[in-house]
Enzyme design. Structure first.
Site, PDB file in Angstrom:
ATOM      1  N   TYR A  75       0.831  -1.208   0.000  1.00  0.00           N
ATOM      2  CA  TYR A  75       0.000   0.000   0.000  1.00  0.00           C
ATOM      3  C   TYR A  75       0.865   1.257   0.000  1.00  0.00           C
ATOM      4  CZ  TYR A  75      -3.903   3.112   0.726  1.00  0.00           C
ATOM      5  OH  TYR A  75      -4.827   4.100   0.549  1.00  0.00           O
ATOM      6  N   PHE A 127      -4.980  20.021 -25.355  1.00  0.00           N
ATOM      7  CA  PHE A 127      -5.677  18.789 -25.725  1.00  0.00           C
ATOM      8  C   PHE A 127      -7.093  18.877 -25.142  1.00  0.00           C
ATOM      9  CE2 PHE A 127      -6.685  14.274 -24.722  1.00  0.00           C
ATOM     10  CZ  PHE A 127      -6.829  13.863 -26.025  1.00  0.00           C
ATOM     11  N   ASP A 128      -8.045  18.074 -25.652  1.00  0.00           N
ATOM     12  CA  ASP A 128      -9.445  18.300 -25.232  1.00  0.00           C
ATOM     13  C   ASP A 128      -9.696  18.054 -23.745  1.00  0.00           C
ATOM     14  OD1 ASP A 128      -9.335  15.576 -25.587  1.00  0.00           O
ATOM     15  OD2 ASP A 128     -10.933  15.453 -27.071  1.00  0.00           O
ATOM     16  N   ASP A 218       2.981  19.229 -21.467  1.00  0.00           N
ATOM     17  CA  ASP A 218       2.023  18.128 -21.517  1.00  0.00           C
ATOM     18  C   ASP A 218       2.703  17.118 -22.452  1.00  0.00           C
ATOM     19  OD1 ASP A 218      -0.025  16.374 -21.917  1.00  0.00           O
ATOM     20  OD2 ASP A 218      -1.497  17.849 -22.585  1.00  0.00           O
ATOM     21  N   ALA A 220       2.770  13.795 -23.290  1.00  0.00           N
ATOM     22  CA  ALA A 220       2.299  12.451 -23.664  1.00  0.00           C
ATOM     23  C   ALA A 220       3.155  11.822 -24.765  1.00  0.00           C
ATOM     24  CB  ALA A 220       0.838  12.519 -24.110  1.00  0.00           C
ATOM     25  N   LYS A 261       0.482   6.774 -23.811  1.00  0.00           N
ATOM     26  CA  LYS A 261       1.038   7.108 -25.121  1.00  0.00           C
ATOM     27  C   LYS A 261       2.497   6.635 -25.161  1.00  0.00           C
ATOM     28  CE  LYS A 261      -2.907   9.472 -25.118  1.00  0.00           C
ATOM     29  NZ  LYS A 261      -2.993  10.759 -24.526  1.00  0.00           N
ATOM     30  N   HIS A 452     -19.437  13.792 -28.986  1.00  0.00           N
ATOM     31  CA  HIS A 452     -19.025  12.723 -29.889  1.00  0.00           C
ATOM     32  C   HIS A 452     -19.022  11.346 -29.250  1.00  0.00           C
ATOM     33  CE1 HIS A 452     -15.543  14.351 -27.837  1.00  0.00           C
ATOM     34  NE2 HIS A 452     -14.876  13.244 -28.093  1.00  0.00           N
TER      35      HIS A 452
HETATM   36  C1  PLP Z   1      -4.115  11.643 -24.041  1.00  0.00           C
HETATM   37  C2  PLP Z   1      -3.700  12.992 -23.694  1.00  0.00           C
HETATM   38  C3  PLP Z   1      -4.086  13.591 -22.485  1.00  0.00           C
HETATM   39  C4  PLP Z   1      -5.024  12.921 -21.509  1.00  0.00           C
HETATM   40  O1  PLP Z   1      -4.536  11.728 -21.042  1.00  0.00           O
HETATM   41  P1  PLP Z   1      -5.470  10.491 -20.639  1.00  0.00           P
HETATM   42  O2  PLP Z   1      -4.473   9.458 -20.214  1.00  0.00           O
HETATM   43  O3  PLP Z   1      -6.250  10.096 -21.844  1.00  0.00           O
HETATM   44  O4  PLP Z   1      -6.344  10.930 -19.518  1.00  0.00           O
HETATM   45  C5  PLP Z   1      -3.602  14.866 -22.228  1.00  0.00           C
HETATM   46  N1  PLP Z   1      -2.829  15.521 -23.090  1.00  0.00           N
HETATM   47  C6  PLP Z   1      -2.448  14.983 -24.258  1.00  0.00           C
HETATM   48  C7  PLP Z   1      -1.576  15.760 -25.182  1.00  0.00           C
HETATM   49  C8  PLP Z   1      -2.883  13.715 -24.611  1.00  0.00           C
HETATM   50  O5  PLP Z   1      -2.530  13.197 -25.794  1.00  0.00           O
END
Ligand code: PLP
Length: 477
Positions: A75, A127-128, A218, A220, A261, A452
């Site tokens: 834990y 990103f969205d 960010d 990813a 990613k 969507h």
């Molecule tokens: C996928 C992504 C996110 C969000 O991550 P999740 O793991 O899907 O919650 C944030 N920023 C970018 C650039 C992404 O490609």
């Protein structure tokens, strides 16, 4: 390794396989109807080639599967956490490492701390989920993409860059005190998976320093971005890609990552920074919403898989193959006259459906129509990024289409081979020859936000269909 051949091969061999979901066209027509022409509603078993997302869909390596068995599920204070922390610290240089279950969890925590009414977050492009979390906090999410990004056709090496002059103008206008963060998204997912140059990252850092605004990546797809820098930016051709990645992180004050990613994990993420005060407040939130500070919503084995994945992704044989596969798909589609965002980004190819289907009005969803046709003809699943995703109605109920109508073919990591991609190219080539028969879709039902995922659609009613003289048999030039 130096590679003198034209053929870039998959840099792995296959140890474990999964069958693909073969269906007939007739079955797919019934499946589409039952799914209300929303591809999120189709069972994955009924998909032949799934290019909906590159998120969490990658294949783990034998080393990652081995690491899973080493997971320490204690834990608190699990050995797996310290492996994870060490790996991220040595890569990013940040002191405070906070595990989360995926990228948006890091965003939720961060913007709960620093967002709020009257504030503005600036970025090359949010990103969205990032935008949604900024806005949920009450703050506004402002995008400053570079001009080249908005011209889909003309290639440019770093279309993910921010327009720093526009960003500075905005900062001066609103006052730096109202801007808690600048986000550089690498690569720029919303605008085609396009890379950001080191020069632009340095410029963003200098701008942020000047106004006392922290800058976070960010990150990813940090490894794809770093490899693009190696290929395209002066002075980086001879540098190991890991060093380039380290240099990117050095410019920032913090970062967060969706490890679904570029860490080859099926789930996971982290938030990392040097600011001790922010980190300690973030950990309080983490315990509230994710879990204790040494697991943050993840199993010990997930932490191990991420630690291994973060090393593997910087293998240059892999990155060469990765960027080459998107380029291969892009070249194939261009060969059929299909308009794409040019050049292809790191994680896939974005088709410009507005240009391919000019006879379908935005309110009849050219992108979604193409995505549905792609499933019908070939069992291939792609993702609309257009009016279904971003269309809005204003306060007076007036319909506002999205600025672009794209279909994203996202490539899962290490999953499909070149023959799968050849098949995708062939199916799309056939579809592009017969665009005139495509009639568009009508909405039956859609929620106000993130429509969507759950919207229901049907083939456009007769009166909404493009009229004969508007139909261009082939739109390809
Ligand atoms: C996928 C992504 C996110 C969000 O991550 P999740 O793991 O899907 O919650 C944030 N920023 C970018 C650039 C992404 O490609």
């Amino acid at each position: 390794m130096e590679w003198k051949w034209r053929t870039i091969i998959e840099p792995f061999k296959i140890k474990s396989v999964e069958p693909l979901g073969f269906t007939t066209r007739e079955e797919r027509l019934r499946i589409l109807e039952a799914a209300h022409y929303n591809l999120f509603n189709i069972r994955a078993e009924k998909i032949l080639i799934d290019l909906l997302s590159d998120s969490g869909t990658g294949a783990m390596s034998a080393a990652q599967w081995g690491a899973l068995m080493q997971g320490d599920e204690s834990y608190a204070g699990a050995r797996s956490y310290y492996n994870f922390e060490n790996e991220i610290r040595s890569l990013t240089g940040f002191a405070e490492i906070i595990p989360v279950h995926q990228g948006r969890a890091a965003e939720k925590i961060l913007f709960t701390l620093i967002g709020g009414k009257g504030k503005y977050v600036v970025s090359n492009s949010h990103f969205d989920t990032t935008r949604a979390n900024v806005e949920f906090s009450g703050a506004a999410a402002m995008d400053f993409p570079c001009r080249e990004a908005l011209d889909f056709e003309r290639p440019a090496p770093f279309k993910g860059n921010a327009d720093l002059r526009a960003m500075e103008k905005f900062i001066k206008e609103k006052g730096a005190g109202n801007i808690p963060l600048c986000i550089m998204t690498v690569t720029n997912n919303s605008l085609g998976g396009q890379p950001v140059s080191m020069e632009n990252l340095k410029g963003a850092q200098a701008l942020c320093r000047k106004y006392g605004i922290p800058m976070f990546l960010d990150c990813a797809r940090f490894a794809e971005n770093a490899y693009f820098i190696k290929l395209r930016e002066k002075g980086y051709g001879g540098m190991p890609v890991r060093k380039i990645a380290e240099e990117m992180f050095e410019l920032a004050d913090g970062t967060w990552m969706s490890s679904k990613k570029d860490a080859f994990a099926n789930m996971g993420g982290f938030l990392a920074m040097n600011n001790k005060d922010w980190a300690s407040r973030a950990r309080q939130m983490l315990i509230l919403t994710e879990g204790f500070a040494t697991y943050g919503g993840l199993a010990g084995r997930d932490l191990e898989a991420i630690a291994v994945g973060l090393r593997e992704v910087l293998d240059e044989n892999y990155l060469q193959y990765r960027l080459r596969s998107a380029e291969y798909l892009g070249t194939g589609l261009t060969g059929h006259g299909i308009p794409i965002i040019n050049p292809p980004g790191g994680h896939g190819v974005y088709i410009n459906a507005k240009k391919l289907l000019p006879h379908i009005r935005p309110q009849n969803f050219p992108g979604q129509s193409l995505a549905c046709r792609l499933y019908l003809e070939g069992g291939i699943r792609a993702c609309e990024i257009g009016t279904l995703m971003f269309g809005r109605r204003d306060a007076a109920g007036k319909f506002l289409p999205a600025p672009m109508e794209l279909v994203r073919l996202a490539m899962p990591r290490r999953v499909y081979t070149q023959s799968h991609i050849d098949y995708v190219i062939e199916v799309l080539g056939a579809i592009a020859k017969d665009t005139g028969s495509m009639k568009g879709l009508d909405v039956v039902e859609a929620p106000a936000a993130l429509a969507h995922f759950t919207a229901k659609l049907r083939p456009a009613a007769e009166e909404n269909r493009p009229r004969k003289h508007h139909v261009q048999k082939t739109t390809i030039r």
